[in-house]
Motif scaffolding. Structure first.
Motif, PDB file in Angstrom:
ATOM      1  N   SER A 149       9.642  37.212  37.050  1.00 17.59           N
ATOM      2  CA  SER A 149       9.148  36.466  37.967  1.00 17.59           C
ATOM      3  C   SER A 149       9.288  34.672  37.719  1.00 17.59           C
ATOM      4  N   HIS A 150       8.237  34.117  37.926  1.00 18.90           N
ATOM      5  CA  HIS A 150       8.348  32.553  38.023  1.00 18.90           C
ATOM      6  C   HIS A 150       7.174  31.897  37.225  1.00 18.90           C
ATOM      7  N   GLY A 151       7.343  30.653  36.606  1.00 17.23           N
ATOM      8  CA  GLY A 151       6.429  29.968  35.857  1.00 17.23           C
ATOM      9  C   GLY A 151       5.166  29.786  36.514  1.00 17.23           C
ATOM     10  N   ALA A 152       5.253  29.223  37.648  1.00 21.49           N
ATOM     11  CA  ALA A 152       3.638  28.916  38.140  1.00 21.49           C
ATOM     12  C   ALA A 152       2.875  30.258  38.697  1.00 21.49           C
ATOM     13  N   TYR A 153       3.627  31.206  39.225  1.00 25.23           N
ATOM     14  CA  TYR A 153       3.182  32.592  39.454  1.00 25.23           C
ATOM     15  C   TYR A 153       2.826  33.157  38.220  1.00 25.23           C
ATOM     16  N   MET A 154       3.589  33.361  37.202  1.00 22.70           N
ATOM     17  CA  MET A 154       2.884  33.918  36.201  1.00 22.70           C
ATOM     18  C   MET A 154       1.672  33.329  35.596  1.00 22.70           C
ATOM     19  N   LYS A 155       1.693  32.082  35.541  1.00 21.36           N
ATOM     20  CA  LYS A 155       0.420  31.271  34.841  1.00 21.36           C
ATOM     21  C   LYS A 155      -0.774  31.872  35.801  1.00 21.36           C
ATOM     22  N   SER A 156      -0.692  31.763  37.091  1.00 24.51           N
ATOM     23  CA  SER A 156      -1.641  32.224  38.118  1.00 24.51           C
ATOM     24  C   SER A 156      -2.039  33.703  37.588  1.00 24.51           C
ATOM     25  N   LEU A 157      -1.167  34.636  37.567  1.00 28.15           N
ATOM     26  CA  LEU A 157      -1.349  35.991  37.209  1.00 28.15           C
ATOM     27  C   LEU A 157      -2.247  36.137  35.930  1.00 28.15           C
ATOM     28  N   PHE A 158      -1.526  35.312  34.767  1.00 25.76           N
ATOM     29  CA  PHE A 158      -2.215  35.456  33.438  1.00 25.76           C
ATOM     30  C   PHE A 158      -3.631  35.089  33.565  1.00 25.76           C
ATOM     31  N   ASN A 159      -3.871  33.937  34.331  1.00 28.00           N
ATOM     32  CA  ASN A 159      -5.092  33.392  34.581  1.00 28.00           C
ATOM     33  C   ASN A 159      -6.205  34.619  35.246  1.00 28.00           C
ATOM     34  N   TYR A 160      -5.659  35.289  36.414  1.00 31.70           N
ATOM     35  CA  TYR A 160      -6.373  36.333  36.936  1.00 31.70           C
ATOM     36  C   TYR A 160      -6.779  37.526  35.788  1.00 31.70           C
ATOM     37  N   PHE A 161      -5.810  37.680  34.738  1.00 34.36           N
ATOM     38  CA  PHE A 161      -5.914  38.770  33.625  1.00 34.36           C
ATOM     39  C   PHE A 161      -6.976  38.159  32.702  1.00 34.36           C
ATOM     40  N   LEU A 162      -7.074  36.827  32.454  1.00 33.92           N
ATOM     41  CA  LEU A 162      -8.120  36.318  31.469  1.00 33.92           C
ATOM     42  C   LEU A 162      -9.545  36.154  32.107  1.00 33.92           C
ATOM     43  N   THR A 163      -9.443  35.499  33.335  1.00 32.53           N
ATOM     44  CA  THR A 163     -10.759  35.247  33.907  1.00 32.53           C
ATOM     45  C   THR A 163     -11.606  36.294  34.676  1.00 32.53           C
ATOM     46  N   ASP A 164     -10.826  37.097  35.292  1.00 35.73           N
ATOM     47  CA  ASP A 164     -11.162  38.158  36.401  1.00 35.73           C
ATOM     48  C   ASP A 164     -11.606  39.471  35.379  1.00 35.73           C
ATOM     49  N   LEU A 165     -10.498  39.770  34.753  1.00 33.19           N
ATOM     50  CA  LEU A 165     -10.454  41.107  34.098  1.00 33.19           C
ATOM     51  C   LEU A 165     -10.587  41.111  32.496  1.00 33.19           C
TER      52      LEU A 165
END
Length: 270
Positions: free
Chosen positions: A197-213
């Motif tokens: 995938s892409h840089g900004a998208y991955m940062k957003s996805l990983f933030n979801y992993f960290l904050t929500d999950l």
């Protein structure tokens, strides 16, 4: 418990990456010569990892990167890639094709910080997060469904193979079901998924992993790394765990984030 591995790789470098020009979704730039070398180096690094599923953004730079990775594989060269528009980079609207410095100037003029700023016609961070969440949820459903269908046939052998191939290059440690510990309750992996995938998208996805999950992190990872964007072909690995009740969110363990071992001199060969 059902467990699977998720390996996420950012695409290789493009000319516009180097020139700090915003690409987003509307500027479909191919990889540069360096980008092709980076993809090949990532492929050599991952060449003995047994992936069961491969997903990629449908933009040119990710398509070329995933092809470059699989081309070097010793075990899954012929695996079918599923291209998914939900894995595309954040849409930057009128800022696409313009310099990053211009985007920052637009944000400043609007009285906002750059990452939070949404250019006209662009996606908000929440919209990008929802795309990532939707892809991840569908992926989890797919893996759980396949695991249920295959349960009577698998009996651990394929999963041990998946785990062993990852453990050869990644610091799995306690996330790995130890073959020497017969009392371990952790089952083997039912799948090993590669996503490009892409840089900004991955940062957003990983933030979801960290904050929500509430993703757990290795002790070696510092906060500045979490707030940064992955380098081109940076490799991140997560182990996703589902308890028996499928309605409950999974627990996620980050094994490594933005790994660049393959780029230490490796881009000059192959």
């Amino acid at each position: 418990m059902t467990r699977f591995a998720l390996t996420v790789v950012r695409h290789g470098e493009t000319r516009l990456n180097k020139e700090k020009i915003i690409q987003g979704q509307g500027v479909d730039e191919p990889l540069s010569e360096t980008g092709f070398k980076q993809a090949a180096a990532a492929g050599i690094f991952l060449n003995n990892v047994k992936f069961t599923h491969v997903f990629s953004s449908d933009l040119m730079r990710t398509k070329q990167t995933v092809h470059g990775i699989l081309e070097k594989s010793n075990v899954c060269k012929d695996l079918t890639v599923k291209y998914d528009s939900r894995l595309r980079e954040r849409k930057y609207g009128v800022a696409e094709g313009r310099a990053l410095s211009e985007l920052r100037a637009m944000a400043k003029a609007a009285g906002e910080e750059c990452p939070m700023f949404t250019p006209p016609g662009g996606e908000t961070l929440d919209q990008v997060k929802m795309r990532g969440k939707d892809f991840f949820n569908i992926l989890c459903q797919l893996i759980l469904q396949e695991a249920g269908q295959n349960e009577q046939f698998s009996q651990g052998a394929p999963s041990n193979c998946l785990e062993t191939s990852l453990a050869e290059i990644f610091p799995l440690g306690k996330t790995c079901a130890s073959e020497s510990n017969s009392d371990s309750d952790a089952p083997g992996l039912v799948a090993s998924v590669l996503v490009v995938s892409h840089g900004a998208y991955m940062k957003s996805l990983f933030n979801y992993f960290l904050t929500d999950l509430k993703c757990s992190l290795p002790s070696t990872l510092n906060k500045s790394e979490l707030m940064s964007v992955s380098p081109n072909t940076g490799i991140s690995l997560f182990i996703v765990n589902f308890e028996k009740g499928r309605e409950v969110n999974p627990t996620i363990q980050c094994v490594c984030m933005y790994l660049q071992d393959h780029l230490n001199g490796g881009t000059e060969t192959h």
